[in-house]
Design an enzyme around this catalytic site. Structure first.
Site, PDB file in Angstrom:
ATOM      1  CE  LYS A 247      -2.113  -9.785   0.793  1.00 28.83           C
ATOM      2  NZ  LYS A 247      -1.886  -8.326   0.763  1.00 28.83           N
TER       3      LYS A 247
ATOM      4  CB  CYS B 261      -5.656 -12.396   0.510  1.00 27.69           C
ATOM      5  SG  CYS B 261      -6.130 -10.729   0.045  1.00 27.69           S
TER       6      CYS B 261
ATOM      7  CG  ASP C 100       1.306  -7.636  -1.250  1.00 25.26           C
ATOM      8  OD1 ASP C 100       0.717  -7.723  -2.347  1.00 25.26           O
ATOM      9  OD2 ASP C 100       0.757  -7.967  -0.171  1.00 25.26           O
TER      10      ASP C 100
ATOM     11  CE1 TYR D  43      -4.013  -2.171   0.208  1.00 24.89           C
ATOM     12  CE2 TYR D  43      -2.415  -3.564   1.341  1.00 24.89           C
ATOM     13  CZ  TYR D  43      -3.620  -3.410   0.697  1.00 24.89           C
ATOM     14  OH  TYR D  43      -4.448  -4.489   0.530  1.00 24.89           O
TER      15      TYR D  43
ATOM     16  CG  ASP E 189      -4.348 -11.695  -3.056  1.00 24.29           C
ATOM     17  OD1 ASP E 189      -5.560 -11.852  -2.883  1.00 24.29           O
ATOM     18  OD2 ASP E 189      -3.813 -10.580  -3.164  1.00 24.29           O
TER      19      ASP E 189
ATOM     20  CG  ASP F  58      -6.945  -4.486  -1.823  1.00 20.03           C
ATOM     21  OD1 ASP F  58      -7.431  -5.551  -1.413  1.00 20.03           O
ATOM     22  OD2 ASP F  58      -5.982  -4.417  -2.594  1.00 20.03           O
TER      23      ASP F  58
END
Ligand code: 9PG
Length: 688
Positions: free
Chosen positions: A379, A419, A268, A237, A381, A438
């Site tokens: 993570k 996620c 990420d 982010y 996704d 998000d």
């Protein structure tokens, strides 16, 4: 509040349809089938099951179950809210007034929706865009709130198929119908088959979720049982897909230099050459991922990595070389899971996780990431893509669970942050799970909001989900509310909006990440950031809502707090319960009216009024929560503050009028007269 239920069952025999309506508990023999409906009393409600089998003498006929509908008719003059869970992590989920129905994807924007394949991110893809007017729908569980008493309708066999729940309000606003419809396999029924299994529970919200999970046989992964929230950093982010090794090292260094207690550093999207080509690292990570993970570990943090195991970009080698590894659409071409020309090269496609070569490839990828590179938190996704299409004989929910079990298996001993996944499919298999969309760099995306796109990037939506899915935290997994942002660069959120996000994440979340580099904070922002440590578990949460104004009560250890959250645009008056409170921004104040501007919030500690009690502290988001041990005997206090409390400042104790002072860990302190109590002020430095 009162309710009653009945079940309708539709099936076919040699393609001829039959329908059984108004089924209650009991056994029914009908054309070719025997249907058993059972009801079991539970401490907080009931468990309802329906099973069917070929009727004696009709064994060769093989009925096919077409539809099971449990209809619960609910009435209550104090019905305040209805919450149906959205399809996957990102799907907008919120408690609504009984008669308030969400908007549907707007057909006016069809060209846009089609171009960006927006339906494929959510359930519109398989439930269709056109729901009957006058109803609202969701999946797996519904929660109806009658003041502080709630009714939970929750599926108990979500691993066998997704259950869809609809709400049809009555015009009176005092009731309506909850319709629970499990997804059914098309395979003919040969023996006894359970077709419906639900819990209908009443009581205090917190207990309902625990009981639902227990009845469903879901147990929380060991790593999150009773654990404190995990804090840390994710690159997305702020850096987005442009993240580099240098960025990661710089933030890692800031964290160390500032002596911040954060535990996890998660890289990420942006490290891989292309989505799908996980073994080819971008040259912005010149040493490869292993040495970077090692640097993170050596700095005393846990290395985390993002992957989207079930999708690949059109431009990836994976897609170019192995088109036959992908799910196929109706036209026989690989099935696109979405279109992202912003962060990726364009369309991305859904892999067939059942394909043996796909499984081998993913096994190899995970073995490299976990075993060789040493990442400890994955993570994972865009998981929903695994079930964009399901083979004949499968239910979508059954396939999603199977895909998640595969993921759990190949992740070995690494922890998983799920996620973009239907939540019940992830329950008990992932350690943490994203429960909202998000966070964006502004409050709301007006364009996507106009489209009524439920999976959109939106800080407001993320907050709604964070609040409304709170009951899952520590029950199915640890909730990840997505990041908070405090920085004043590359972000257009205003101060109160950032504070609201920070506060909500810290109240409701178990994974507390930011993408900011704290090394670039101003002194004031750094102090705010530090105020969240130690991150302690919040308990006994209860939430009241009027419109989008929330009053939240919770406790940390023995301390009780009230948070007032205004997600609306306009300023509003809130009512703080009677008694003395301490607010981080306001200091001491009595209960009564509190006015909050739009998009802003405040949090107060309830000051105890018996004997010597904790009355607040400076430098803490939750004042007083840094006190780890607090014992009082007459006028002698012995106390300790957490080594993770990294804010300087003072601790306040409230003394009854007759005590002019007390000793703290053996040192005498004199109180200041505050009219109806005496206040003792202790520098935190005295307690370290
Ligand atoms: C990386 C990101 C981050 C983020 C994830 C996910 O178009 N969409 O609806 C859409 C929603 C979310 C999203 C991307 C697209 O973000 O939630 O944390 O990891 O992927 O690409």
């Amino acid at each position: 509040m009162e309710y009653n239920w009945n079940i309708a069952f539709t099936y076919t025999l040699a393609n001829e349809p039959f329908e059984l309506g108004s089924l209650g508990a009991g056994t029914v023999f009908a054309e070719g089938v025997r249907v058993v409906t059972e009801k079991q009393e539970r401490s907080t409600g009931e468990e309802i099951q329906l099973s069917a089998e070929p009727a004696p003498g009709a064994e060769g006929l093989f009925p096919v179950a077409r539809k099971v509908q449990l209809t619960v008719s609910v009435r209550g003059s104090d019905l305040e809210g209805v919450m149906l869970n959205g399809y996957q992590s990102w799907t907008e989920t919120r408690e609504r007034d009984p008669g308030d129905l969400p908007r549907r994807l707007r057909s006016l924007f069809r060209p846009w929706i089609n171009k960006y394949l927006l339906r494929r991110y959510g359930d519109a893809w398989f439930t269709g865009d056109h729901f009957p007017r006058g109803e609202y729908h969701g999946f797996s569980w519904a929660l109806l709130r009658f003041g502080s008493h709630s009714l939970l309708l929750g599926g108990l066999s979500e691993n066998g198929g997704f259950s869809r729940i609809r709400w049809k309000p009555e015009a009176s606003g005092r009731g309506g119908k909850l319709i629970f419809e499990p997804e059914l396999s098309e395979a003919p029924i040969s023996g006894v088959r359970q077709l419906l299994h639900v819990a209908l529970l009443q009581g205090r919200e917190e207990e309902l979720f625990h009981q639902w999970a227990a009845l469903a046989g879901i147990s929380l992964p060991e790593a999150v049982r009773g654990a404190s929230p995990v804090s840390g950093w994710t690159s997305w982010y702020d850096y987005y897909e442009k993240v580099t090794e240098k960025d990661v090292l710089k933030v890692l260094d800031s964290w160390g230099r500032l002596n911040l207690p954060g535990t996890c550093m998660q890289i990420d999207d942006g490290w891989q050459h292309r989505v799908g080509d996980w073994l080819k690292v971008k040259d912005t990570f010149p040493r490869g991922m292993g040495p970077l993970a090692e640097d993170i570990r050596r700095a005393g943090r846990e290395p985390g990595l993002w992957l989207a195991p079930f999708v690949a970009e059109e431009a990836s080698e994976l897609f170019q070389d192995h088109r036959d590894w992908f799910l196929l659409g109706k036209n026989g071409e690989p099935l696109a899971a979405g279109y992202n020309p912003f962060n990726w090269s364009g369309r991305f496609y859904a892999l067939d996780y059942r394909h043996p070569d796909v499984r081998n490839y993913l096994r190899r990828v995970f073995k490299t990431v976990v075993g060789e590179w040493g990442f400890r938190l994955l993570k994972l996704d865009f998981l929903y893509a695994a079930v964009l299409d399901v083979p004949h004989g499968y239910t979508r929910g059954g396939a999603m669970r199977e895909a998640m079990e595969f993921i759990r298996e190949i992740s070995a001993d690494a922890r998983i942050l799920g996620c973009g996944v239907p939540l019940l499919s992830a329950a008990g298999l992932v350690d943490y799970c994203r429960i909202g969309g998000d966070v964006g760099l502004s409050w709301e995306d007006r364009r996507l909001e106009a489209l009524a796109y439920p999976e959109r990037v939106s800080t407001l939506n993320s907050l709604r989900n964070c609040i409304s899915r709170r009951g899952l935290d520590g029950v199915l997994f640890g909730n990840d509310p997505d990041v908070f942002i405090l920085r004043d660069w590359n972000c257009s959120l205003k101060e109160p909006e950032k504070y609201t996000l920070f506060l909500c994440n810290n109240i409701f979340g178990s994974l507390l990440f930011t993408s900011d580099d704290p090394g670039m904070y101003t002194a004031e922002t750094l102090a705010l950031f530090r105020s969240a440590f130690p991150m302690r578990r919040k308990e006994h949460l209860s939430v009241d809502r009027i419109g989008e104004r929330y009053q939240v009560r919770f406790s940390i250890g023995r301390l009780q707090y009230t948070a007032l959250i205004n997600l609306e645009e306009r300023h509003h008056r809130f009512e703080l319960p009677p008694g003395l409170h301490y607010g981080a921004a306001t200091g001491f104040r009595r209960g009564g009216e509190v006015e909050l501007k739009g998009r802003s919030s405040a949090c107060f500690l309830a000051v105890g009024d018996e004997g010597i009690s904790i009355a607040g502290s400076t430098g803490q988001l939750f004042p007083g929560s840094e006190i780890e041990r607090f014992q009082v005997q007459d006028d002698e206090v012995s106390m300790e503050i957490s080594p993770e409390a990294v804010c300087e400042g003072e601790i306040y104790l409230r003394l009854p009028m007759h005590l002019k002072g007390c000793t703290i860990n053996g040192t005498p302190f004199t109180g200041e007269d505050k009219v109806d109590f005496n206040l003792v002020v202790i520098p935190k430095s005295h307690l370290r």
